[in-house]
Design an enzyme around this catalytic site. Structure first.
Site, PDB file in Angstrom:
ATOM      1  CG  ASP A   1      19.670  55.496  46.751  1.00  0.00           C
ATOM      2  OD1 ASP A   1      20.027  56.419  45.991  1.00  0.00           O
ATOM      3  OD2 ASP A   1      18.587  54.892  46.631  1.00  0.00           O
TER       4      ASP A   1
ATOM      5  CE  LYS B   1      38.879  31.574  36.447  1.00  0.00           C
ATOM      6  NZ  LYS B   1      39.386  30.832  35.289  1.00  0.00           N
TER       7      LYS B   1
ATOM      8  CG  ASN C   1      22.927  47.201  35.058  1.00  0.00           C
ATOM      9  OD1 ASN C   1      22.995  47.904  34.068  1.00  0.00           O
ATOM     10  ND2 ASN C   1      23.261  47.636  36.272  1.00  0.00           N
TER      11      ASN C   1
ATOM     12  CG  ASP D   1      19.312  48.244  43.930  1.00  0.00           C
ATOM     13  OD1 ASP D   1      19.596  49.458  43.974  1.00  0.00           O
ATOM     14  OD2 ASP D   1      18.318  47.794  43.315  1.00  0.00           O
TER      15      ASP D   1
ATOM     16  CG  PHE E   1      16.776  58.227  34.355  1.00  0.00           C
ATOM     17  CD1 PHE E   1      17.281  59.504  34.519  1.00  0.00           C
ATOM     18  CD2 PHE E   1      16.320  57.847  33.095  1.00  0.00           C
ATOM     19  CE1 PHE E   1      17.344  60.394  33.460  1.00  0.00           C
ATOM     20  CE2 PHE E   1      16.370  58.719  32.020  1.00  0.00           C
ATOM     21  CZ  PHE E   1      16.882  59.990  32.204  1.00  0.00           C
TER      22      PHE E   1
HETATM   23  O1  PMT Z   1      22.196  52.943  29.446  1.00  0.00           O
HETATM   24  P1  PMT Z   1      21.039  52.609  28.527  1.00  0.00           P
HETATM   25  O2  PMT Z   1      21.222  51.284  27.848  1.00  0.00           O
HETATM   26  O3  PMT Z   1      20.751  53.708  27.554  1.00  0.00           O
HETATM   27  O4  PMT Z   1      19.754  52.414  29.448  1.00  0.00           O
HETATM   28  C1  PMT Z   1      19.243  53.523  30.152  1.00  0.00           C
HETATM   29  C2  PMT Z   1      18.628  53.123  31.495  1.00  0.00           C
HETATM   30  C3  PMT Z   1      17.438  52.206  31.282  1.00  0.00           C
HETATM   31  C4  PMT Z   1      19.650  52.417  32.368  1.00  0.00           C
HETATM   32  C5  PMT Z   1      18.204  54.467  32.168  1.00  0.00           C
HETATM   33  O5  PMT Z   1      17.230  55.091  31.369  1.00  0.00           O
HETATM   34  C6  PMT Z   1      17.596  54.234  33.560  1.00  0.00           C
HETATM   35  O6  PMT Z   1      16.420  53.993  33.730  1.00  0.00           O
HETATM   36  N1  PMT Z   1      18.447  54.318  34.618  1.00  0.00           N
HETATM   37  C7  PMT Z   1      18.052  54.057  36.020  1.00  0.00           C
HETATM   38  C8  PMT Z   1      17.996  52.568  36.245  1.00  0.00           C
HETATM   39  C9  PMT Z   1      17.270  52.171  37.521  1.00  0.00           C
HETATM   40  O7  PMT Z   1      16.300  51.527  37.515  1.00  0.00           O
HETATM   41  O8  PMT Z   1      17.734  52.639  38.559  1.00  0.00           O
HETATM   42  P2  PMT Z   1      17.116  52.303  40.051  1.00  0.00           P
HETATM   43  O9  PMT Z   1      15.655  52.129  40.055  1.00  0.00           O
HETATM   44  O10 PMT Z   1      17.921  51.200  40.600  1.00  0.00           O
HETATM   45  O11 PMT Z   1      17.475  53.625  40.752  1.00  0.00           O
HETATM   46  C10 PMT Z   1      16.654  54.768  40.784  1.00  0.00           C
HETATM   47  C11 PMT Z   1      17.534  55.976  40.770  1.00  0.00           C
HETATM   48  O12 PMT Z   1      18.438  55.963  41.876  1.00  0.00           O
HETATM   49  C12 PMT Z   1      18.385  56.112  39.548  1.00  0.00           C
HETATM   50  O13 PMT Z   1      18.475  57.478  39.228  1.00  0.00           O
HETATM   51  C13 PMT Z   1      19.744  55.577  39.994  1.00  0.00           C
HETATM   52  O14 PMT Z   1      20.822  56.174  39.268  1.00  0.00           O
HETATM   53  C14 PMT Z   1      19.768  55.975  41.450  1.00  0.00           C
HETATM   54  N2  PMT Z   1      20.522  55.039  42.308  1.00  0.00           N
HETATM   55  C15 PMT Z   1      20.102  53.763  42.469  1.00  0.00           C
HETATM   56  C16 PMT Z   1      20.788  52.899  43.310  1.00  0.00           C
HETATM   57  C17 PMT Z   1      21.938  53.358  43.968  1.00  0.00           C
HETATM   58  N3  PMT Z   1      22.620  52.573  44.775  1.00  0.00           N
HETATM   59  N4  PMT Z   1      22.338  54.627  43.796  1.00  0.00           N
HETATM   60  C18 PMT Z   1      21.657  55.465  42.985  1.00  0.00           C
HETATM   61  O15 PMT Z   1      22.057  56.630  42.815  1.00  0.00           O
END
Ligand code: PMT
Length: 400
Positions: free
Chosen positions: A306, A288, A209, A278, A323
């Site tokens: 997660d 390849k 991403n 995810d 986040f």
């Molecule tokens: O890197 P930049 O360009 O500065 O951009 C910053 C950002 C937009 C990436 C950052 O601010 C941000 O929002 N990061 C979280 C992205 C997100 O949407 O994550 P999520 O909704 O998929 O996950 C929610 C939370 O669970 C996050 O804290 C993530 O780190 C965590 N997670 C998610 C999936 C997973 N398998 N393991 C996790 O730990």
């Protein structure tokens, strides 16, 4: 401008790195600081006082016996009118005098007479830096609450290689900015993730991403500025880390999870800034994948673990902060994630605001409800997030 209103007394001692102090002066002024410069006699053999006078816009102090300056007490007043005394470069000779309270020349006298914090950026040959005498002197200075910035390792002016190079001017400015931040997380340990993950399809292709890592690196810097010991598990990003961060580079979500689980014991805070994939391809081909002319291949996906939810579910978890990046319904989705992952605090941002750029707009969600932060550079937002984390550590039920 991070040093607006700050008065920096800059002492330049003798050494080839003295030329870098000119650039340092320029960068300090660029951050809004007022700079006054003092030079040791030896320093004037490397750069002229006129250079610093022209750059700083102030007279340069070079002579402790200059009776015309400030009633003959310029060396006393020099640092009294400053918020910090920064000696860069700081020679081995200067460190020895400062550690032992010797005041037999301009720089050592104004250092002993100072009424403000002292930061030193050592610069010397690596053998001088590693000599038992300098090691003792640095230990004494550290014990006296003097901030020792660096030195760095690398090629030296003498042609040898080793530890003893002065930090680059931009790094010294970064340290000075950190010096003025409140130490809200002093003694705390922070583990965090940043950047994207890359989930391999074959040796050259994968799912990823657009996370640049900027938000995570800003949070790492803000936590370190606040006095925390920071370990950053970072997905593939091209940006360098702030100084003083232990960084572990990983590629995939599984590697990120393994690194986090290896380091989570004993942490006070875990912050998940990474945009973790995810899903990953169920099978990553070790060759390849070739175009066959037949219908295109179907890539079967499986869900990644997660990481944040797993850390939050540990028997004695650190304070967990997430986040959430959304394209719409930010409050609803962020709150939903906070509850699903059972974490006390989540920072929500809209994709259009947060991904990639230097600025962001964050809303914090916790048990007290939501708190929208003004759009700002990512570092400024990271400092506000750190302040909220520190308040929650202090009192998990703290009202804002
Ligand atoms: O890197 P930049 O360009 O500065 O951009 C910053 C950002 C937009 C990436 C950052 O601010 C941000 O929002 N990061 C979280 C992205 C997100 O949407 O994550 P999520 O909704 O998929 O996950 C929610 C939370 O669970 C996050 O804290 C993530 O780190 C965590 N997670 C998610 C999936 C997973 N398998 N393991 C996790 O730990």
């Amino acid at each position: 401008m991070e040093l607006e209103g700050k008065r920096v007394a800059l002492g330049v001692t003798g050494g080839i790195a003295a030329y870098k102090a000119a650039e340092l002066t320029r960068l300090l002024l660029g951050q809004g600081a007022a700079v006054r410069v003092a030079m040791s006699e030896a320093a004037t053999h490397f750069v002229t006082p006129t250079t610093f006078q022209a750059l700083s816009g102030n007279p340069v102090l070079t002579d402790p016996w200059d009776a015309s300056a400030a009633g003959g007490m310029a060396h006393i007043r020099f640092s009294r009118e400053a918020d910090v005394l920064l000696i860069a470069p700081a020679s081995a000779n200067f460190l020895a005098k400062a550690a032992n309270g010797i005041a037999d020349d301009l720089m050592s006298t104004l250092t002993l007479a100072r009424d403000c914090p002292l930061l030193v950026a050592p610069a010397m040959n690596h053998r001088m830096w590693n000599s038992p005498a300098t090691r003792r002197n640095v230990a004494t200075l550290t014990g006296d609450a003097v901030g020792v910035l660096g030195p760095a390792s690398g090629g030296q002016a003498c042609g040898e290689t080793g530890e003893g190079r002065m930090l680059e001017p931009a790094q010294i400015v970064e340290e000075l900015i950190a010096h003025f931040q409140p130490r809200r997380l002093a003694g705390k340990r922070v583990l965090m993730t940043a950047g994207p993950t890359f989930e391999a399809i074959d040796p050259v292709r994968g799912l990823t991403n657009l996370s640049s890592g900027r938000m995570g690196l800003a949070v790492a810097r803000a936590a370190r500025e606040a006095g925390a010991e920071v370990t950053l598990v970072c997905g593939p990003v091209s940006l360098p880390s702030p100084r003083g961060i232990a960084r572990i580079d990983v590629t995939s979500a599984l590697e990120m999870r393994a690194a986090v689980m290896r380091h989570v014991a004993g942490q006070d805070v875990f912050i998940g800034v990474a945009a973790v994939a995810d899903y990953r391809p169920r099978i990553a081909s070790d060759q390849k994948i070739k175009k066959t002319g037949h219908p295109p291949p179907v890539i079967e996906l499986v869900e990644n673990p997660d990481i944040l939810a797993e850390v939050a579910a540990l028997p004695d978890p650190p304070l967990c902060v997430g986040f959430a990046a959304e394209t719409r319904n930010l409050a609803e989705y962020a709150e939903k994630k906070r509850r699903a992952k059972k974490i006390p605090l989540i920072a929500g941002n809209l994709i259009g605001d947060g991904f990639g750029g230097e600025t962001n707009t964050l809303t914090l969600f916790d048990d007290d409800g939501r708190h929208a932060l003004e759009p700002a550079p990512k570092l400024a937002l990271a400092r506000q997030l750190v302040a909220r984390i520190a308040a929650l550590l202090e009192n998990p039920h703290a009202a804002r």
